[in-house]
Design an enzyme around this catalytic site. Structure first.
Site, PDB file in Angstrom:
ATOM      1  N   ALA A 513       0.872  -1.416  -0.042  1.00 15.25           N
ATOM      2  CA  ALA A 513       0.193   0.104  -0.099  1.00 15.25           C
ATOM      3  C   ALA A 513       0.948   1.135  -0.164  1.00 15.25           C
ATOM      4  O   ALA A 513       1.734   1.170   0.424  1.00 15.25           O
ATOM      5  CB  ALA A 513      -0.890   0.015   1.299  1.00 15.25           C
ATOM      6  N   LYS A 587       9.881   7.488  12.136  1.00 15.97           N
ATOM      7  CA  LYS A 587       9.817   8.142  13.451  1.00 15.97           C
ATOM      8  C   LYS A 587       8.568   8.817  13.789  1.00 15.97           C
ATOM      9  O   LYS A 587       8.513   9.386  14.950  1.00 15.97           O
ATOM     10  CB  LYS A 587      11.040   9.054  13.251  1.00 15.97           C
ATOM     11  CG  LYS A 587      12.355   8.210  13.301  1.00 15.97           C
ATOM     12  CD  LYS A 587      13.769   9.041  13.312  1.00 15.97           C
ATOM     13  CE  LYS A 587      13.989   9.591  11.662  1.00 15.97           C
ATOM     14  NZ  LYS A 587      14.501   8.625  10.983  1.00 15.97           N
ATOM     15  N   VAL A 617      15.752   4.224  15.053  1.00 14.13           N
ATOM     16  CA  VAL A 617      17.174   5.022  15.701  1.00 14.13           C
ATOM     17  C   VAL A 617      18.249   4.026  15.119  1.00 14.13           C
ATOM     18  O   VAL A 617      18.528   3.064  15.390  1.00 14.13           O
ATOM     19  CB  VAL A 617      17.107   4.947  16.989  1.00 14.13           C
ATOM     20  CG1 VAL A 617      18.388   5.563  17.607  1.00 14.13           C
ATOM     21  CG2 VAL A 617      16.076   5.627  17.495  1.00 14.13           C
ATOM     22  N   LEU A 621      21.074  -0.996  13.533  1.00 14.58           N
ATOM     23  CA  LEU A 621      21.888  -0.986  14.698  1.00 14.58           C
ATOM     24  C   LEU A 621      20.944  -1.590  15.766  1.00 14.58           C
ATOM     25  O   LEU A 621      19.799  -0.856  16.220  1.00 14.58           O
ATOM     26  CB  LEU A 621      22.707   0.065  15.022  1.00 14.58           C
ATOM     27  CG  LEU A 621      23.914   0.501  14.029  1.00 14.58           C
ATOM     28  CD1 LEU A 621      24.659   1.722  14.678  1.00 14.58           C
ATOM     29  CD2 LEU A 621      24.757  -0.470  13.792  1.00 14.58           C
ATOM     30  N   ASP A 686      15.713  15.696  12.624  1.00 13.53           N
ATOM     31  CA  ASP A 686      15.649  14.043  12.588  1.00 13.53           C
ATOM     32  C   ASP A 686      16.636  13.612  14.008  1.00 13.53           C
ATOM     33  O   ASP A 686      16.156  12.435  14.462  1.00 13.53           O
ATOM     34  CB  ASP A 686      16.284  13.718  11.115  1.00 13.53           C
ATOM     35  CG  ASP A 686      16.373  12.231  10.961  1.00 13.53           C
ATOM     36  OD1 ASP A 686      14.921  11.807  10.743  1.00 13.53           O
ATOM     37  OD2 ASP A 686      17.422  11.467  10.695  1.00 13.53           O
ATOM     38  N   LYS A 690      15.106  11.024  16.958  1.00 16.09           N
ATOM     39  CA  LYS A 690      15.735   9.791  17.440  1.00 16.09           C
ATOM     40  C   LYS A 690      15.948   9.887  19.079  1.00 16.09           C
ATOM     41  O   LYS A 690      15.752   8.997  19.800  1.00 16.09           O
ATOM     42  CB  LYS A 690      16.962   9.413  16.893  1.00 16.09           C
ATOM     43  CG  LYS A 690      16.696   9.177  15.436  1.00 16.09           C
ATOM     44  CD  LYS A 690      17.818   9.070  14.586  1.00 16.09           C
ATOM     45  CE  LYS A 690      17.755   9.070  13.146  1.00 16.09           C
ATOM     46  NZ  LYS A 690      19.084   9.182  12.134  1.00 16.09           N
TER      47      LYS A 690
END
Ligand code: ADP
Ligand code: ASP
Ligand code: MG
Length: 828
Positions: A513, A587, A617, A621, A686, A690
């Protein structure tokens, strides 16, 4: 002829039946001929149905003519379809076309007569309805002959004598065998084409075996010709665990017993006609259900032993529609002998056939399921039969409720297996299906459940999932297949077979979608997702995803949101509340309005659905999972420091004064390291997002506004459009040169650092760090997160590595999905 008693190892006479779907057009008929000609068996009996849709059309024509409506147009279409098929199929179509014309002229006469009489008799209707088989079988025969094979053509009405009874058409074996013997003296060829569906009655007049009766024809003729095996060819791979049109996950059953096939057929599985089994059982004739369009598939073998290993307790599920529940209720019925007899006697008298019976052991009520069209007659008959008790109050009432469907679960293995009913009813309860009546035969081969028709498909899917699917079957919808979404889909596609094999995790991609478009997938093994997205999307939006995921009743549902959209994030509370897990690198929810974030947490707590966002984030990792592990094991957070932006990491790793900063931004932009508008990176928002996500994970109620952010975008360029900003980048150079100079003076380097301390103070800013600091030694776009905790006080725990890019971000999403699967019980 071979005797079946000698159980032939090599089949010497094989019967084949081809349904309407196998005869649908010239290409199909050619395919049928290929299959027949490839069969080395010298003797063949080939029974064929009408071309797909023809019988429906003929029935409609008969009705139209009787009602005085137009039938000529429909007749013309039938004639044209067969003439054109002959043209496409045959090198010399003229003789076949002459036969088609003759049959259609006869049909025309019959319809005209019906229109005149307005009340055609059963013989005339049978002649009308049976025309499709005469037309189709003639075409196949002509084609086989053109290909040099000598097949005799048998009009079944010449030899098959049947008597119509309450149990359907019953074959007069002696008469039919004698007529066949006679016919054989004139037509001794070892291979024969026979018309399905049609027969003649005791008086020798045309009749039919009832709708879908060609299977029955096939079993009868297999018997009359003493075939050793009957192949029934259709458009599915055999008998499936449920109707594949209703249950996309239905699986092909390799074997089943006659009794299982009988139960399935009687309870509505359209795949084989219920009467077809009796002649096969009588002779021990094995039936193979096969796919004309996939002849290499093994199909389903139906014989006396079925599946001795007993794959599972339930073999198949069926639904029976258009039923009604008729109930007789009253305290006065308790312990009164003969109530059941009177009930069934009354129903019998009005010719209502009883599909299912259920009586509670208190005898307070008797419920019967009958066909909907007989419901009123059945109710009236019961009311009349119990009129005295109704008047006297011993019977409270007789009710009839239409709109009922019956779901039947069938399997030899159900006998003596405890827990089958529990599993079935548990699945129904979880799908919120209200059970109206239940019956289990004493053979324990069938459990039937009556329910409202609108619940039926949902019930079927839920029960199917409970018996056939791995408990770790997960329906997936991927939203926003951009770069990360595409990488994720590729990773899923590659991993699905291994996960299924080794970990019992069955991932089903059910939907793709974007915010305004939706592509649904019925059998999603993840392959071909790109092609699916090339096709026309469905006119649906985000709100259609949840119903589509719920529709199949797969045990678990997950939405993988790979968009960066706030509008998508705003749907999370709703999805999570509905029990759909959400996994995302987006986010917007984690760092968005606190109210929404709390709504998400509340929805999770309420429904048990999980919200996972490791990839928000530092991509793949393990940052959030590390923080969780620290906190969950009782550690206490002192501070988090880090470099959370791969873009900014790259810029400051490179910025040594040899090139202006603006030049590096342009390079990063060209390499695809920045967002389309580099201000999204340079503004620090940005990174701040985080940090908010991590702070909230650590239990702090932080919002974006609470983070002190040092934007690297000069004031005057903040509101400019993108082109103007890119053109004015040089404005960055002087302040950056100055910052670098100052850092160098302290033997430090510049890094853009996020920091959160235990008091909830959060900041992101450009800082000078000593050249021996861990953050000074990062490579390229590496991210680095340093956790200072009570246990890791002097020497922080550091997670470091590439923290941006579609592949690693997708891997972060994927690992969240696998962690979820593990929590659901997968052996990972
Ligand atoms: P034919 O034209 O070959 O007689 P039908 O349409 O009569 O074929 O029957 C085959 C169809 O039956 C399949 O296409 C399938 O959709 C449907 N069907 C319903 N239930 C089942 C089941 N349990 N197993 C297989 N097919 C089923
Ligand atoms: N052509 C008939 C029908 O459609 C018989 C069959 O196909 O089995 O009912
Ligand atoms: Mg059929």
């Amino acid at each position: 002829m071979d005797s079946l008693a000698s159980a032939p190892i090599l089949v010497s006479c094989r019967a084949h039946k081809f349904g309407g779907s196998s005869m649908a057009d010239a290409g199909c008929i050619r395919r049928v001929a290929n299959l027949l000609l490839a069969d080395p068996c010298p003797r063949q009996i080939v029974i064929t149905s009408a071309m797909q849709g023809t019988t429906d059309a003929l029935v409609a024509l008969g009705r139209a003519a009787t009602a005085g409506a137009d039938w000529a147009t429909g007749l013309h279409a039938i004639r044209r379809r067969h003439l054109e098929t002959a043209q496409a199929l045959l090198q010399q179509p003229e003789p076949a076309q002459a036969r088609i014309d003759a049959l259609c002229d006869e049909l025309s006469d019959l319809l005209r007569a019906a229109a005149l009489l307005r009340q055609p008799g059963p013989t005339a209707l049978a002649r009308i309805h049976g025309m499709g088989e005469l037309l189709s079988t003639g075409l196949l025969n002509a084609h086989l002959r053109e290909r040099g094979a000598d097949y005799a053509l048998l009009d079944a009405r010449e030899v098959l004598r049947v008597r119509h009874t309450e149990l359907g058409a019953v074959v007069d074996h002696a008469a039919s065998a004698a007529l066949l013997f006679d016919w054989r003296t004139r037509n001794p060829q070892p291979r024969v084409n026979v018309t399905g569906f049609i027969a003649s009655d005791e008086a020798g007049l045309p009749t039919t075996l009832g709708r879908n009766g060609s299977d029955y024809s096939a079993a009868i003729f297999a018997g009359l010709f003493e075939a050793d095996e009957l192949n029934i060819w259709s458009d599915v791979d055999g008998v499936l665990s449920a109707d594949p049109r209703l249950v996309p996950e239905a699986v092909t059953l390799p074997t089943m017993s006659y009794s299982e096939a009988c139960e399935l057929a009687y309870f509505g599985a359209k795949v084989i006609h219920p009467q077809a089994l009796a002649p096969a059982i009588a002779r021990g004739l094995p039936i193979r259900m096969r796919n004309t369009f996939a002849p290499d598939q093994p199909g389903t073998r139906i014989d006396a032993c079925g599946d001795p290993s007993g794959a599972g307790p339930v073999k198949g599920l069926t639904l029976n529609h258009d039923l009604a529940l008729v109930c007789l209720e009253g305290a006065g019925l308790i312990g009164v002998p003969g109530t059941a007899e009177r009930t069934f006697g009354a129903l019998r008298a009005v010719g209502a056939s009883v599909v299912m019976i259920s009586q509670g052991s208190s005898e307070h009520s008797i419920c019967c399921v009958v066909h909907a069209e007989q419901a009123q007659a059945a109710r009236a008959a019961l009311a009349a039969a119990f009129d005295r008790e109704l008047a006297g109050g011993q019977v409270h009432g007789v009710t009839a409720c239409t709109g009922i469907s019956v779901l039947a679960a069938v399997g030899d293995g159900m006998a003596g297996t405890p827990g089958v009913a529990a599993r079935l009813f548990d699945a129904l309860a979880r799908a919120q299906v209200n059970v109206r009546a239940i019956a289990q035969g004493a053979s324990e081969r069938n459990i039937s459940v009556a329910m409202s028709a609108e619940d039926a498909t949902r019930a079927l899917r839920a029960v199917h999932a409970a018996f056939w699917l791995s408990p770790q079957t997960i329906a997936l919808a991927v939203i926003g297949p951009g770069k990360v979404g595409a990488a994720l889909l590729d990773q899923l596609e590659a991993a699905m077979p291994r996960l299924r094999r080794d970990a019992n995790v069955d991932l089903r991609l059910r939907a793709l979608a974007t915010r305004s478009r939706l592509w649904t997938i019925e059998h999603g093994d993840g392959s071909g997702w790109r092609a699916r997205m090339q096709s026309e999307p469905e006119p649906a939006d985000l709100d259609a995803i949840a119903p589509h995921l719920h529709a199949t009743h797969l045990p678990h549902k997950v939405i993988l949101d790979c968009s960066a959209s706030d509008a998508v994030a705003s749907r999370y509370p709703h999805w999570l509340a509905a029990g759909i897990h959400v996994i995302t690198p987006n986010k917007q929810a984690g760092a968005g309005p606190l109210e929404r974030y709390r709504g998400i947490r509340a929805a999770c707590a309420h429904s048990g659905a999980r919200f996972r966002y490791e990839a928000t984030v530092c991509a793949g990792l393990p940052v959030i999972s590390t923080l969780r592990d620290l906190l969950d094991t009782g550690d206490a957070l002192i501070a988090i420091d880090g470099i959370f932006s791969g873009t900014l990491a790259w810029l400051f790793n490179k910025f040594d004064g040899s090139q202006p900063f603006s030049e590096l931004v342009r390079q990063a932009h060209a390499l695809g390291y920045t967002e389309p508008d580099p201000r999204d990176d340079l503004s620090g928002t940005d990174v701040a997002r985080k940090l908010v996500i991590l702070a909230r994970e650590a239990g702090m109620t932080l919002s974006l506004d609470d983070v002190q952010v040092q934007s690297l975008v000069p004031e005057e360029l903040r509101s400019a459009d993108r082109e103007a900003f890119m053109a004015g980048l040089e404005a960055l150079d002087a302040p950056m040169r100055e910052a670098l100079k100052q850092a160098r003076a302290q033997d430090s380097v510049l890094r853009y650092i996020a920091r959160l301390d235990q008091s909830g103070h959060a900041s992101v800013a450009l800082q000078a760090v000593p050249t021996d600091h861990a953050f000074a030694h990062l490579r390229l776009t590496d991210n680095c997160v340093s956790f200072t905790t009570r246990r890791y006080r002097d020497n922080p725990l550091v997670v470091q590595g590439p923290g941006a890019g579609p592949d690693v971000t997708a891997a972060g999403v994927f690992s969240d999905l696998l962690r979820l699967a593990a929590a659901l019980g997968a052996r990972l």
